[in-house]
Design a protein around this motif. Structure first.
Motif, PDB file in Angstrom:
ATOM      1  N   ASP A  17       0.886  -1.274   0.014  1.00 19.10           N
ATOM      2  CA  ASP A  17      -0.145   0.093  -0.106  1.00 19.10           C
ATOM      3  C   ASP A  17       0.766   1.141   0.175  1.00 19.10           C
ATOM      4  OD1 ASP A  17      -2.246  -1.435   0.230  1.00 19.10           O
ATOM      5  OD2 ASP A  17      -2.689  -1.182   2.178  1.00 19.10           O
ATOM      6  N   PHE A  18       1.824   1.276   0.572  1.00 13.38           N
ATOM      7  CA  PHE A  18       2.845   2.377   0.893  1.00 13.38           C
ATOM      8  C   PHE A  18       3.429   2.590  -0.442  1.00 13.38           C
ATOM      9  CE2 PHE A  18       7.131   3.980   2.040  1.00 13.38           C
ATOM     10  CZ  PHE A  18       6.876   5.166   2.223  1.00 13.38           C
ATOM     11  N   ASP A  20       2.299   1.746  -3.458  1.00 11.84           N
ATOM     12  CA  ASP A  20       1.259   2.417  -4.257  1.00 11.84           C
ATOM     13  C   ASP A  20       1.010   3.857  -3.893  1.00 11.84           C
ATOM     14  OD1 ASP A  20       0.747   0.033  -5.730  1.00 11.84           O
ATOM     15  OD2 ASP A  20      -1.018  -0.452  -4.477  1.00 11.84           O
ATOM     16  N   TYR A  21       0.937   4.133  -2.736  1.00 10.87           N
ATOM     17  CA  TYR A  21       1.134   5.690  -2.404  1.00 10.87           C
ATOM     18  C   TYR A  21       1.916   6.353  -2.859  1.00 10.87           C
ATOM     19  CZ  TYR A  21       1.529   9.487   1.080  1.00 10.87           C
ATOM     20  OH  TYR A  21       1.880  10.529   1.599  1.00 10.87           O
ATOM     21  N   LYS A  24       1.538   6.776  -6.639  1.00  9.66           N
ATOM     22  CA  LYS A  24       0.178   7.051  -7.450  1.00  9.66           C
ATOM     23  C   LYS A  24      -0.042   8.436  -6.694  1.00  9.66           C
ATOM     24  CE  LYS A  24      -1.535   2.733  -8.439  1.00  9.66           C
ATOM     25  NZ  LYS A  24      -2.378   1.650  -8.166  1.00  9.66           N
ATOM     26  N   GLU A  25       0.161   8.736  -5.302  1.00  7.92           N
ATOM     27  CA  GLU A  25      -0.353  10.244  -4.523  1.00  7.92           C
ATOM     28  C   GLU A  25       0.657  10.994  -4.493  1.00  7.92           C
ATOM     29  OE1 GLU A  25      -3.239   9.524  -1.296  1.00  7.92           O
ATOM     30  OE2 GLU A  25      -3.678   7.463  -1.999  1.00  7.92           O
ATOM     31  N   ARG A  26       1.891  10.445  -4.271  1.00  7.10           N
ATOM     32  CA  ARG A  26       2.904  11.258  -4.016  1.00  7.10           C
ATOM     33  C   ARG A  26       3.814  11.569  -5.550  1.00  7.10           C
ATOM     34  NH1 ARG A  26       5.628  11.614   0.711  1.00  7.10           N
ATOM     35  NH2 ARG A  26       6.782  13.106  -0.149  1.00  7.10           N
ATOM     36  N   TYR A  92       3.068   7.491   7.180  1.00  7.23           N
ATOM     37  CA  TYR A  92       2.253   6.816   6.296  1.00  7.23           C
ATOM     38  C   TYR A  92       1.072   6.001   6.898  1.00  7.23           C
ATOM     39  CZ  TYR A  92      -0.343   3.911   2.831  1.00  7.23           C
ATOM     40  OH  TYR A  92      -1.484   3.270   2.257  1.00  7.23           O
ATOM     41  N   ASN A  96      -2.906   6.726   8.052  1.00 10.35           N
ATOM     42  CA  ASN A  96      -3.699   5.824   7.317  1.00 10.35           C
ATOM     43  C   ASN A  96      -4.181   4.789   8.388  1.00 10.35           C
ATOM     44  OD1 ASN A  96      -3.820   6.621   4.518  1.00 10.35           O
ATOM     45  ND2 ASN A  96      -1.736   6.697   5.001  1.00 10.35           N
TER      46      ASN A  96
END
Length: 122
Positions: A17-18, A20-21, A24-26, A92, A96
């Motif tokens: 998940d990290f 991916d974060y 995609k998000e950072r 993170y 989360n």
């Protein structure tokens, strides 16, 4: 089962998940994401085999890992990135409320995210 395989088993869900974060998000580049993954894998392989929860990781474990990396003569930039990788994972996870077992982390205090500011570079 070696230490890395054991620890990876309970860390993999949040690590995936990290990662991916980060991408995609950072919007981290693949190079930076790969470097963070490499750094975290090195850190995870240094953890004691008797850990089963993320909140068991403490400052001394991080300090010992970074001390060994310094002893191996890695550059200060590499050590700083490794510390940044670890801090980012903690931040993170706290933000989360991610867990490895499906339960909410309640014992990880917000200050744990910031207790990692113990190393300075000259």
């Amino acid at each position: 089962m070696n230490n890395f395989e054991h620890t990876l088993r309970w860390t993999m869900p949040v690590l995936n998940d990290f990662y991916d974060y980060l991408s995609k998000e950072r919007d981290f580049s693949s190079h930076t994401s790969n470097a963070y993954e490499y750094d975290l894998n090195r850190f995870i392989s240094s953890l004691p085999k008797n850990l089963y929860h993320f909140e068991q990781i403490n400052r001394d474990m991080i300090y010992n890992f970074l001390s060994k990396e310094i002893d191996k003569k890695y550059s200060s930039k590499t050590i700083a990135r490794r510390l940044a990788s670890i801090k980012s994972l903690f931040k993170y996870s706290f933000a989360n409320l991610e867990t490895f077992s499906g339960e909410v982390i309640t014992s990880l205090s917000k200050s744990a995210c910031f207790k990692l500011n113990f190393i300075t570079f000259k």
